[in-house]
Design a protein around this motif. Structure first.
Motif, PDB file in Angstrom:
ATOM      1  N   GLU A  16       0.847  -1.182   0.000  1.00 21.03           N
ATOM      2  CA  GLU A  16       0.000   0.000   0.000  1.00 21.03           C
ATOM      3  C   GLU A  16       0.898   1.254   0.000  1.00 21.03           C
ATOM      4  O   GLU A  16       1.920   1.299   0.663  1.00 21.03           O
ATOM      5  CB  GLU A  16      -0.879  -0.008   1.260  1.00 21.03           C
ATOM      6  CG  GLU A  16      -2.016   0.956   1.187  1.00 21.03           C
ATOM      7  CD  GLU A  16      -2.947   0.768   2.358  1.00 21.03           C
ATOM      8  OE1 GLU A  16      -3.356   1.797   2.932  1.00 21.03           O
ATOM      9  OE2 GLU A  16      -3.244  -0.383   2.705  1.00 21.03           O
ATOM     10  N   ARG A  17       0.491   2.273  -0.754  1.00 25.16           N
ATOM     11  CA  ARG A  17       1.281   3.489  -0.827  1.00 25.16           C
ATOM     12  C   ARG A  17       0.735   4.484   0.189  1.00 25.16           C
ATOM     13  O   ARG A  17      -0.461   4.646   0.325  1.00 25.16           O
ATOM     14  CB  ARG A  17       1.195   4.097  -2.217  1.00 25.16           C
ATOM     15  CG  ARG A  17       1.824   3.152  -3.251  1.00 25.16           C
ATOM     16  CD  ARG A  17       1.842   3.815  -4.557  1.00 25.16           C
ATOM     17  NE  ARG A  17       3.155   4.433  -4.666  1.00 25.16           N
ATOM     18  CZ  ARG A  17       3.587   5.039  -5.745  1.00 25.16           C
ATOM     19  NH1 ARG A  17       2.833   5.168  -6.772  1.00 25.16           N
ATOM     20  NH2 ARG A  17       4.789   5.559  -5.779  1.00 25.16           N
ATOM     21  N   TYR A  18       1.632   5.119   0.851  1.00 22.77           N
ATOM     22  CA  TYR A  18       1.241   6.124   1.859  1.00 22.77           C
ATOM     23  C   TYR A  18       1.576   7.500   1.314  1.00 22.77           C
ATOM     24  O   TYR A  18       2.669   7.736   0.820  1.00 22.77           O
ATOM     25  CB  TYR A  18       1.994   5.887   3.167  1.00 22.77           C
ATOM     26  CG  TYR A  18       1.669   4.557   3.781  1.00 22.77           C
ATOM     27  CD1 TYR A  18       0.451   4.376   4.459  1.00 22.77           C
ATOM     28  CD2 TYR A  18       2.542   3.489   3.696  1.00 22.77           C
ATOM     29  CE1 TYR A  18       0.137   3.158   5.034  1.00 22.77           C
ATOM     30  CE2 TYR A  18       2.238   2.257   4.252  1.00 22.77           C
ATOM     31  CZ  TYR A  18       1.039   2.096   4.938  1.00 22.77           C
ATOM     32  OH  TYR A  18       0.725   0.906   5.486  1.00 22.77           O
TER      33      TYR A  18
END
Length: 141
Positions: free
Chosen positions: A137-139
């Motif tokens: 997941e990209r933050y």
């Protein structure tokens, strides 16, 4: 006959005119058997171009025709087994044919296989595939 066609060998008249090897026998073949024969012929036809192998094949075709003409029960038994066993090829065979890109074999694939959407790197993945990579997941910072 498809093997002889790709090897550019003209069969003798006794073979080409015999109903056992004629066009109607190929049309009446179960679909999966046609697919497997096309795959084999596409892969191996160049090996059969050796003169010694063609003589061996011719000799054995004559033996088969003698059995057919004498109404050998073994011939009927084999025909019944082919009709039962080769009704549909498993998905992994269809996948192999697609990945092989042998035009003789891909032309025998059923419509439900050729009309499915697929990915170029894996045109017909197994139904029980396990995806071993999950994109992290990209933050947003």
């Amino acid at each position: 006959m498809p093997l002889l066609d790709l090897c550019t060998v003209q069969p003798d008249a006794a073979v080409s005119s015999h109903a056992f090897f004629g066009p109607s026998s190929q049309i009446g073949q179960p679909p999966a058997l046609s697919e497997l024969v096309s795959l084999y012929v596409g892969r191996c036809h160049s090996l059969w171009k050796e003169p010694g192998l063609m003589l061996w094949l011719e000799e054995n075709v004559r033996k088969v025709l003698n059995r057919v003409d004498s109404h050998d029960p073994y011939v009927e038994d084999c025909q019944n087994k082919r009709k039962q066993r080769y009704q549909s090829a498993p998905r992994n065979i269809h996948r192999h044919v697609l990945m092989s890109e042998i035009k003789e074999a891909t032309s025998t694939l059923p419509l439900e296989v050729t009309t499915q959407p697929g990915m170029g790197f894996d045109p017909l993945p197994p139904l029980d595939s396990i995806v071993s990579y999950i994109r992290p997941e990209r933050y947003n910072l």
